[in-house]
Design a protein around this motif. Structure first.
Motif, PDB file in Angstrom:
ATOM      1  N   GLU A 219      57.289  46.978  49.395  1.00  0.00           N
ATOM      2  CA  GLU A 219      57.362  48.402  49.710  1.00  0.00           C
ATOM      3  C   GLU A 219      56.505  49.235  48.772  1.00  0.00           C
ATOM      4  OE1 GLU A 219      61.548  49.190  50.088  1.00  0.00           O
ATOM      5  OE2 GLU A 219      61.406  48.327  52.110  1.00  0.00           O
ATOM      6  N   ILE A 220      56.517  48.872  47.491  1.00  0.00           N
ATOM      7  CA  ILE A 220      55.671  49.586  46.529  1.00  0.00           C
ATOM      8  C   ILE A 220      54.211  49.447  46.946  1.00  0.00           C
ATOM      9  CG2 ILE A 220      54.876  49.639  44.137  1.00  0.00           C
ATOM     10  CD1 ILE A 220      57.631  48.659  43.306  1.00  0.00           C
ATOM     11  N   LEU A 221      53.843  48.236  47.312  1.00  0.00           N
ATOM     12  CA  LEU A 221      52.466  47.984  47.734  1.00  0.00           C
ATOM     13  C   LEU A 221      52.123  48.817  48.968  1.00  0.00           C
ATOM     14  CD1 LEU A 221      49.841  46.296  47.604  1.00  0.00           C
ATOM     15  CD2 LEU A 221      50.960  44.659  49.088  1.00  0.00           C
ATOM     16  N   PHE A 222      53.044  48.858  49.924  1.00  0.00           N
ATOM     17  CA  PHE A 222      52.777  49.612  51.158  1.00  0.00           C
ATOM     18  C   PHE A 222      52.632  51.098  50.884  1.00  0.00           C
ATOM     19  CE2 PHE A 222      54.569  46.414  54.467  1.00  0.00           C
ATOM     20  CZ  PHE A 222      53.535  45.562  54.138  1.00  0.00           C
ATOM     21  N   ALA A 223      53.438  51.610  49.972  1.00  0.00           N
ATOM     22  CA  ALA A 223      53.324  53.028  49.630  1.00  0.00           C
ATOM     23  C   ALA A 223      51.916  53.307  49.105  1.00  0.00           C
ATOM     24  CB  ALA A 223      54.377  53.395  48.588  1.00  0.00           C
ATOM     25  N   ILE A 224      51.422  52.384  48.280  1.00  0.00           N
ATOM     26  CA  ILE A 224      50.083  52.579  47.729  1.00  0.00           C
ATOM     27  C   ILE A 224      49.031  52.479  48.828  1.00  0.00           C
ATOM     28  CG2 ILE A 224      48.370  51.465  46.268  1.00  0.00           C
ATOM     29  CD1 ILE A 224      50.778  50.832  44.381  1.00  0.00           C
TER      30      ILE A 224
ATOM     31  N   GLN B 110      49.258  41.781  41.094  1.00  0.00           N
ATOM     32  CA  GLN B 110      48.636  42.139  42.359  1.00  0.00           C
ATOM     33  C   GLN B 110      48.243  43.620  42.364  1.00  0.00           C
ATOM     34  OE1 GLN B 110      49.948  39.734  45.271  1.00  0.00           O
ATOM     35  NE2 GLN B 110      47.846  40.057  45.875  1.00  0.00           N
ATOM     36  N   LEU B 111      49.156  44.451  41.879  1.00  0.00           N
ATOM     37  CA  LEU B 111      48.863  45.881  41.847  1.00  0.00           C
ATOM     38  C   LEU B 111      47.718  46.170  40.877  1.00  0.00           C
ATOM     39  CD1 LEU B 111      52.467  47.388  41.998  1.00  0.00           C
ATOM     40  CD2 LEU B 111      50.793  47.173  43.829  1.00  0.00           C
ATOM     41  N   VAL B 112      47.686  45.444  39.776  1.00  0.00           N
ATOM     42  CA  VAL B 112      46.581  45.637  38.833  1.00  0.00           C
ATOM     43  C   VAL B 112      45.262  45.252  39.515  1.00  0.00           C
ATOM     44  CG1 VAL B 112      45.554  44.789  36.685  1.00  0.00           C
ATOM     45  CG2 VAL B 112      47.983  45.341  36.765  1.00  0.00           C
ATOM     46  N   ALA B 113      45.304  44.158  40.266  1.00  0.00           N
ATOM     47  CA  ALA B 113      44.091  43.722  40.976  1.00  0.00           C
ATOM     48  C   ALA B 113      43.653  44.782  41.977  1.00  0.00           C
ATOM     49  CB  ALA B 113      44.341  42.395  41.683  1.00  0.00           C
ATOM     50  N   ILE B 114      44.620  45.381  42.658  1.00  0.00           N
ATOM     51  CA  ILE B 114      44.286  46.425  43.635  1.00  0.00           C
ATOM     52  C   ILE B 114      43.710  47.643  42.923  1.00  0.00           C
ATOM     53  CG2 ILE B 114      45.283  48.051  45.293  1.00  0.00           C
ATOM     54  CD1 ILE B 114      47.197  45.781  46.116  1.00  0.00           C
TER      55      ILE B 114
ATOM     56  N   VAL C 275      39.756  45.011  50.785  1.00  0.00           N
ATOM     57  CA  VAL C 275      40.144  43.830  51.548  1.00  0.00           C
ATOM     58  C   VAL C 275      41.282  43.141  50.807  1.00  0.00           C
ATOM     59  CG1 VAL C 275      39.383  41.644  52.495  1.00  0.00           C
ATOM     60  CG2 VAL C 275      37.786  43.556  52.362  1.00  0.00           C
ATOM     61  N   LEU C 276      42.414  42.964  51.472  1.00  0.00           N
ATOM     62  CA  LEU C 276      43.562  42.329  50.837  1.00  0.00           C
ATOM     63  C   LEU C 276      43.880  41.037  51.576  1.00  0.00           C
ATOM     64  CD1 LEU C 276      45.794  45.506  50.560  1.00  0.00           C
ATOM     65  CD2 LEU C 276      44.502  44.445  48.734  1.00  0.00           C
ATOM     66  N   ASP C 277      43.734  39.924  50.882  1.00  0.00           N
ATOM     67  CA  ASP C 277      43.982  38.628  51.513  1.00  0.00           C
ATOM     68  C   ASP C 277      45.410  38.194  51.203  1.00  0.00           C
ATOM     69  OD1 ASP C 277      43.796  36.200  52.694  1.00  0.00           O
ATOM     70  OD2 ASP C 277      42.122  35.465  51.505  1.00  0.00           O
ATOM     71  N   GLU C 278      46.280  38.296  52.164  1.00  0.00           N
ATOM     72  CA  GLU C 278      47.689  37.938  52.028  1.00  0.00           C
ATOM     73  C   GLU C 278      48.321  38.477  50.751  1.00  0.00           C
ATOM     74  OE1 GLU C 278      49.183  34.389  53.246  1.00  0.00           O
ATOM     75  OE2 GLU C 278      47.598  33.911  54.653  1.00  0.00           O
ATOM     76  N   PRO C 279      48.291  39.784  50.603  1.00  0.00           N
ATOM     77  CA  PRO C 279      48.796  40.336  49.339  1.00  0.00           C
ATOM     78  C   PRO C 279      50.306  40.205  49.209  1.00  0.00           C
ATOM     79  CG  PRO C 279      48.307  42.100  50.858  1.00  0.00           C
ATOM     80  CD  PRO C 279      47.856  40.823  51.518  1.00  0.00           C
ATOM     81  N   THR C 280      51.020  40.066  50.318  1.00  0.00           N
ATOM     82  CA  THR C 280      52.476  40.095  50.234  1.00  0.00           C
ATOM     83  C   THR C 280      53.085  38.700  50.200  1.00  0.00           C
ATOM     84  OG1 THR C 280      52.587  40.245  52.625  1.00  0.00           O
ATOM     85  CG2 THR C 280      52.662  42.298  51.419  1.00  0.00           C
TER      86      THR C 280
END
Lengths: 325, 505
Positions: free
Chosen positions: B180-185, B150-154, B166-171
């Protein structure tokens, strides 16, 4: 170790063991003569198999290969023997036609969203039918240029002959490896085979890639047809029946997944050589029916498909385990 | 704040698919430096809106503006070129290729006509280092967890687009730490002036990270507000709405809860799907299941019906222990399930109404015991009459029927097997108001006939109308039960919106 490489390693291992077993029984098989002949006898199969590898890597299949080889052979024979066209010009015409034929199949597959199996099945009948329209006879080709090409070889120490067509096959494999791993087009092929929708969303030109793949397979089938006609010095409508299946077998034994996206051109080379070794063994033995080639290839195919499925299951298990932890 | 020009804005967007209005005059604006939550239940039009924003679909009406300038988005590549990057729900990457390939495919650095792998891998390392990700970029993407993918995709989307993400239900498939890592980014990107559209169904996450919320319902804009100014209970009522004004008042509250409950499920659960729960159902009882999308409603149904095997717990029917490991087992026990996604899991579109009705009964009877044509016709006729299925002919392919009639056919399919326990997952989704009332009446009738029913629905008022008891789900667990006169819309909404105490790690 990367599980992707496992089928390739298994193939290589089987190839070495098979060769070693053959040499153990018939020491004469360990010679440059046999090695040279392996390349020469399987040259057309190998060249067509490179094209098939690209097609299968992209998740498709090309059933027209054998018919296109026969078509090319007949076309060359008709052009050279009946119309006196110079072989080089005939080659160019044949390659042009087969490439266009492949490209149009690719276009149908992409734009009309028809499964490649059906489209290339139609292509198979069409190409075979065209052979019979041109001639139903076996036409010999007798041209000084052919004789010159056939006489072109490099004598290996030990008496083996590295022929022109054998070298051509090796060259095609080398170019194939470079295209697959070091070109944009190659990465697109793997991308389309991995997941077509993702590839499209990621900006991969799927249309161009699909058409390119089948055009390339058409071109290589044409080239294999030229090699076949150099090998047999004739064009015959009923030649190369079922060769597409032999090439598919070589590709799968070489460790390429039929579902696409995973595999190596080099593996296909080994797959071709394994089939060659079995045939050579049968020739050396002298008492076995040549159908044993088919039987062994069948067994090998079964075991490779099973091996691939097991690997897929294992890697799935591992992924869920890591994501679960 | 509001007069800041929108980075990306759509005005009056409408989009229909074969007669079905997926989006109806929706306005939506993303401003630079904000995280904008887009909420709505299934079928509310979220995905359609995203697909319009990212050039997958062309809108039937309305304009898309970038920096106030109207644009016509041709396709995904064009959208990317305009600065809109998308990470789709199922991570759309290529697991069979290397991490570096995934980051750079289509724009690999070239040298002498060949892909310069060395440079590409160096750039990939640098790119991922911005996100504190240190991977072996030459190994296959499939070796990494979904979160890393997911992070690579972002990283790819951000690197390619650079303005709107645009993030479609990333979590959906991430655990707490990964989230949390995703939110920090995301916060870091917000600080860089990105406009981020964040689709989720976790309300806690909306309040944790989003600046603004837009809610869609039935293809229409239900409301848009700053997160800080919108209490959770209001948000829930925006999402679930009070659309159902059919005069079906609750008739069940006074009904005595049956003393004997033949269907008993104890401690059933499945990790990463639904926390263990107990459930006892008696004959002549309708249990309503309320909760937001992703709260574990469908997961509960899947475990009960043996589609997903339970990790824990046991089942007793009439006091006897039974094993339900597959849907066949469940059918043998007298269960029936009308699934949530009618089109893909329910109807078989090209088969006729008659064939669709006879399917489950035939499956129950086995291979050799074919229902004769006459039996099939009389069965189909009976149910077409009984349920008032509106079709010109029982031989008509079911795909040509309206949603409500399709739903009745699926109901008929199970009723033909004489089930004792029927699970209905969203039986009224996507059907018109008239058919809606009929389905509710039918649920009541079945209950009166002594069948045990479990009904899952997003329409709270509907649940209130027919349930004898209501179970509320939240965060993949059964959180509470309401019965009798306490079954009211406001009570249920309170429970859905309640703070998840000690947020599960």
């Amino acid at each position: 170790m990367n599980t992707r490489l496992l089928p390739l390693c298994a193939t290589l291992l089987i190839c070495l063991i098979a060769y070693a077993a053959c040499v153990f029984q018939f020491p004469a098989m360990f010679s440059t003569r046999v090695a040279g002949n392996l390349l020469t006898d399987n040259a057309f199969l190998g060249i067509a198999a490179v094209g098939m590898t690209f097609v299968i890597l992209s998740g498709g299949i090309d059933l027209s290969v054998g018919s296109v080889i026969a078509f090319t052979g007949v076309l060359l024979a008709v052009l050279i023997t009946h119309y006196g066209v110079h072989p080089l010009i005939a080659f160019a015409i044949a390659l042009l036609i087969t490439t266009a034929f492949g490209a149009s199949m690719g276009a149908i597959i992409h734009y009309l969203e028809v499964p490649s199996f059906i489209v290339t099945l139609a292509g198979m009948f069409l190409a075979r039918g065209m052979c019979f329209v041109m001639t139903t006879d076996s036409i010999p080709i007798d041209h000084p240029f052919y004789t010159a090409l056939q006489g072109l070889f490099y004598r290996l120490p030990g008496g083996g002959r590295l022929t022109f067509i054998g070298c051509l096959m090796v060259l095609v494999f080398l170019v194939g490896i470079v295209v697959a791993h070091f070109s944009k087009f190659g990465s697109y092929i793997y991308a389309v085979g991995g997941n077509r929708t993702s590839a499209e969303l990621m900006g991969v030109p799927v249309a161009r890639t699909t058409i390119g793949i089948y055009a390339m397979s058409g071109f290589l089938s044409g080239l294999a047809g030229i090699v076949f006609s150099l090998y047999t010095s004739a064009g015959y409508s009923l030649a190369a029946v079922g060769v597409e299946l032999d090439t598919i077998a070589a590709v799968v034994i070489g460790g390429t997944l039929l579902t696409g996206g995973v595999g190596y051109i080099a593996g296909t080379f080994i797959g071709v050589i394994i089939q060659g070794i079995i045939q050579t063994y049968i020739v050396f033995d002298g008492t076995l029916s040549s159908w044993w080639t088919k039987i062994v290839v069948g067994v090998l195919l079964f075991s490779f498909i099973a091996l691939q499925r097991i690997l897929v299951f294992l890697s799935l298990k591992r992924t869920t385990a890591t994501s679960g932890g | 704040m509001t007069d800041k020009p929108g980075l990306l804005a759509v005005e009056g967007i409408s989009k229909s698919f074969v007669g079905f209005k997926a989006l109806d005059g929706v306005d939506f604006t993303v401003r630079p430096g904000e995280i904008h939550a887009l909420l709505g239940e299934n079928g509310a039009g979220k995905s359609t809106l995203i697909k319009v924003l990212t050039g997958v679909h062309q809108p039937d009406a309305g304009v898309i503006k970038i920096d106030g300038q109207p644009v016509a988005m041709r396709d995904t590549q064009h959208a990317q070129h305009l600065g809109i990057g998308t990470v789709y729900q199922e991570v759309n990457l290529l697991p069979n290729m290397s991490v570096a390939d995934n980051l750079f495919i289509g724009r690999q650095p070239m040298r002498f006509g060949f892909v310069n792998r060395k440079l590409m891998e160096k750039q990939a390392l640098e790119l991922l280092a911005q996100y504190d990700l240190h991977l072996d970029v030459s190994s296959d993407l499939s070796r990494y967890s979904v979160a890393v993918q997911q992070l690579v995709a972002i990283a790819r989307a951000v690197d390619m687009s650079g303005r709107v993400l645009v993030l479609d239900e990333p979590t959906a498939s991430l655990d707490r730490h990964e989230t949390e890592i995703l939110f920090a980014i995301l916060r870091q990107l917000r600080a860089r002036g990105f406009g981020i559209v964040f689709i989720t169904h976790f309300l806690d996450q909306v309040y944790e990270i989003c600046d603004r919320v837009t809610v869609l319902r039935n293809g229409k804009l239900a409301g848009s507000a700053l997160t800080a100014e919108l209490p959770k209970i209001d948000l829930v009522s925006l999402m679930l709405g009070r659309a159902l004004a059919v005069a079906t008042h609750n008739t069940r509250h006074d009904r005595p809860v049956p003393a004997i409950k033949p269907f008993s499920f104890k401690g059933l659960g499945r990790s990463r799907s639904i926390a263990p729960f107990d459930l006892d159902i008696g004959e002549g009882e309708v249990i309503g299941m309320a909760g937001l999308l992703g709260s574990g409603r469908t997961e509960t149904a899947k475990i009960l019906f043996g589609i997903d095997a339970a990790d824990t717990g046991h089942i007793r029917i009439d006091g006897h222990p039974v094993l339900i490991r597959t849907p066949q087992d469940a059918v043998a026990c007298g269960f029936g399930l009308c699934p949530e996604d009618r089109k893909s899991d329910g109807i078989i579109g090209d088969l006729s109404v008659r064939e669709n009705i006879c399917l489950a009964l035939q499956a129950q009877k086995g291979w050799f015991n074919r229902l004769s044509s006459r039996e099939q016709i009389s069965l189909a006729d009976k149910f077409v009459k009984a349920l008032d299925i509106r079709t010109t002919d029982i031989e008509k392919p079911i795909k040509f029927l309206s949603g409500g009639n399709q739903q009745k056919v699926i109901l008929a399919r199970w009723l033909a097997t004489n089930p004792r326990f029927l699970i209905l997952d969203e039986p009224t989704r996507g059907i018109d108001v008239g058919a809606h009332a009929e389905i509710i009446a039918l649920i009541n009738r079945l209950c009166d006939d002594g069948m045990a029913l479990l009904v899952i629905s997003s329409e709270i008022e509907e649940i209130v109308a027919y349930s004898t008891r209501v179970i509320v789900l939240r965060d993949r667990a059964h959180r509470g039960e309401i019965s009798g006169d306490d079954i009211t819309t406001s009570n249920i909404m309170q429970m859905i919106a309640a703070e998840s105490e000690g947020a599960s790690a």
